[in-house]
Design an enzyme around this catalytic site. Structure first.
Site, mmCIF file in Angstrom:
data_model
loop_
_atom_site.group_PDB
_atom_site.id
_atom_site.type_symbol
_atom_site.label_atom_id
_atom_site.label_comp_id
_atom_site.label_asym_id
_atom_site.label_seq_id
_atom_site.Cartn_x
_atom_site.Cartn_y
_atom_site.Cartn_z
ATOM 1 N N PRO A 52 0.834 -1.217 0.114
ATOM 2 C CA PRO A 52 0.289 -0.100 0.059
ATOM 3 C C PRO A 52 0.767 1.584 0.082
ATOM 4 O O PRO A 52 1.850 1.393 0.624
ATOM 5 C CB PRO A 52 -0.878 -0.183 1.316
ATOM 6 N N ALA A 86 -3.431 2.660 2.291
ATOM 7 C CA ALA A 86 -4.235 2.966 3.360
ATOM 8 C C ALA A 86 -5.403 3.590 3.214
ATOM 9 O O ALA A 86 -5.455 4.670 2.794
ATOM 10 C CB ALA A 86 -3.158 3.668 4.374
ATOM 11 N N GLN A 128 -5.436 -2.130 2.450
ATOM 12 C CA GLN A 128 -4.997 -1.826 3.867
ATOM 13 C C GLN A 128 -5.943 -0.982 4.659
ATOM 14 O O GLN A 128 -6.143 -0.009 4.222
ATOM 15 C CB GLN A 128 -3.719 -1.470 3.784
ATOM 16 N N TYR A 214 0.989 5.145 13.291
ATOM 17 C CA TYR A 214 -0.445 5.458 13.272
ATOM 18 C C TYR A 214 -1.273 4.801 14.587
ATOM 19 O O TYR A 214 -0.517 4.214 15.259
ATOM 20 C CB TYR A 214 -1.112 4.868 11.807
ATOM 21 N N ARG A 262 0.227 -5.524 9.075
ATOM 22 C CA ARG A 262 1.383 -4.664 8.927
ATOM 23 C C ARG A 262 1.942 -3.974 10.278
ATOM 24 O O ARG A 262 0.978 -3.487 10.916
ATOM 25 C CB ARG A 262 1.501 -3.792 7.896
ATOM 26 N N GLY A 363 7.576 -1.617 -3.271
ATOM 27 C CA GLY A 363 6.831 -0.495 -3.327
ATOM 28 C C GLY A 363 7.218 0.610 -4.203
ATOM 29 O O GLY A 363 6.940 0.542 -5.545
ATOM 30 N N ARG A 364 8.045 1.492 -3.938
ATOM 31 C CA ARG A 364 8.672 2.770 -4.813
ATOM 32 C C ARG A 364 9.147 2.341 -6.045
ATOM 33 O O ARG A 364 9.091 2.775 -7.019
ATOM 34 C CB ARG A 364 9.450 3.608 -4.113
#
Length: 400
Positions: A52, A86, A128, A214, A262, A363-364
């Site tokens: 995500p 997310a 997610q 978070y 996660r 990811g990136r």
């Protein structure tokens, strides 16, 4: 054509959603990265997972045409699974006003549009679910004023940011209000309701976000949780609320569908990778958390790190988070996902061959190259059936 019609429907009629067939073309064995993996009722055709990544491109939480194009660019290249960014379980749980959300039934249809597209091309659709906690109400990087605490005049909720304690992330974030016991129950119900909606939208693997500073991570760590009730203090108490939330999710998420979590394996208050931070959060406490997650029915843990403290020193480097995945996988005997600066297909394969993880989250590098899966096909010498329209570009040895 009406905008509600999924663009991939024409593709489906042409047979493009045939599951990808994978075989080695240069070695005696198929690379592990391209070996299918099954968890409960869901089989990924390869071990490549797009994690995500927030796009900050929603209005009132709704996915839109941008998201169809964005997720479709990966789906056409057939990674094993794509985890949708997310997605907030309540409006004040967004990182920014531009985050996606699933706090109302109206969010289901736009989400299903993306889910159906991903699934139609042979990848597994995941999402997610998240709550930003004390890091909520911030501007995305390209909005007016950049990354900053958003005022009410600009659509923010600076006076309704919540967390376990009245401890802000840093001077640029809002001071959170500590959730009381009845509010904790309400927030838990938001997670449950969003889970039910995710199932209705056709999500096949659900991931719970308890990483990166978070809300659920805020409770896990003594660096952000200063409560003196049953949800603060000892490790057992700090684990309590995240486990209650995840248990409630597991109770309503279909048993045949996998549940991922996660988490950050450390806050890096101690900069050593496997260093101790006994009153905060470290890999040893993360191992205990994982044991409890496994006991309540979590199938896979996606192991990241950091995000809960400002101004900490990260040991940034290739695969710097893989040791966490490796330690947790073998200490708890649970499948893990490895993430963080994994950019090369051969290195991803090595992580799997060394049994340091079961899934590779890239990811990136997928933002830089949406065809990373195709690149891996070429570099690892395998043949994977592509969609009919792209098969002529399949990277076989004569074309590499």
């Amino acid at each position: 054509m009406p905008s509600s019609i999924l663009p991939s429907q024409a593709v489906q009629k042409q047979g493009a959603n045939v599951p990808p067939q994978i075989k080695s073309i240069t070695t005696t064995e198929t690379p592990k990265l391209f070996t299918p993996i099954t968890c409960k009722s869901i089989t990924l055709q390869n071990r490549i997972v797009v994690p995500p990544m927030c796009m900050y491109s929603s209005t009132d939480g709704f996915l839109n045409d941008y998201h169809v194009a964005h997720y479709g660019s990966w789906a056409l290249k057939r990674p094993g699974m794509i985890i949708i960014e997310a997605t907030a379980v309540e409006a004040r749980g967004r990182i920014s006003p531009d985050d996606s959300g699933l706090w109302s039934d109206e969010h289901i249809a736009p989400l299903k549009r993306v889910v159906d597209l991903i699934k139609s091309q042979g990848s597994v659709p995941s999402i997610q679910l998240a709550h930003a906690g004390r890091k909520a109400n911030m501007g995305s990087g390209w909005t007016k004023g950049g990354y900053h605490n958003i005022s009410e005049e600009d659509g923010g909720w600076p006076n309704d940011v919540v967390g376990p304690s009245e401890l802000p992330f840093d001077k640029d974030h809002a001071k959170p209000r500590a959730l009381n016991l009845s509010e904790l129950e309400e927030v838990k119900q938001h997670w449950v309701d969003a889970t039910i909606r995710a199932d209705k939208a056709g999500i096949e693997v659900l991931e719970v976000h308890s990483a990166h500073g978070y809300l659920l991570h805020n409770f896990l760590s003594g660096n952000s949780n200063q409560r003196t009730d049953k949800y603060g203090g000892s490790l057992e108490n700090r684990l309590r609320y995240p486990l209650e939330v995840i248990q409630a999710i597991r109770n309503v998420w279909p048993e045949e569908k996998p549940l991922w979590v996660r988490f950050s394996a450390t806050d890096f208050k101690n900069p050593e990778t496997l260093g101790r931070d006994e009153n905060g959060w470290d890999v040893y406490q993360a191992i205990e958390y994982t044991k409890a997650l496994k006991a309540i029915g979590v199938d896979v843990v996606d192991v990241s790190s950091g995000g809960n403290l400002p101004d900490v020193k990260y040991p940034i480097g290739k695969h710097y988070q893989v040791p966490f995945s490796n330690a947790i996988k073998h200490e708890v005997n649970i499948p893990t996902g490895a993430v963080g600066l994994i950019t090369e297909p051969k290195e991803a394969e090595e992580i799997l061959q060394k049994d340091e993880a079961d899934y590779i989250l890239v990811g990136r590098e997928h933002l830089r190259n949406p065809a990373w899966t195709v690149r891996a096909v070429a570099e690892l010498g395998v043949h994977m059936t592509m969609i009919n329209q792209y098969e002529r570009a399949n990277p076989r040895p004569s074309r590499i």
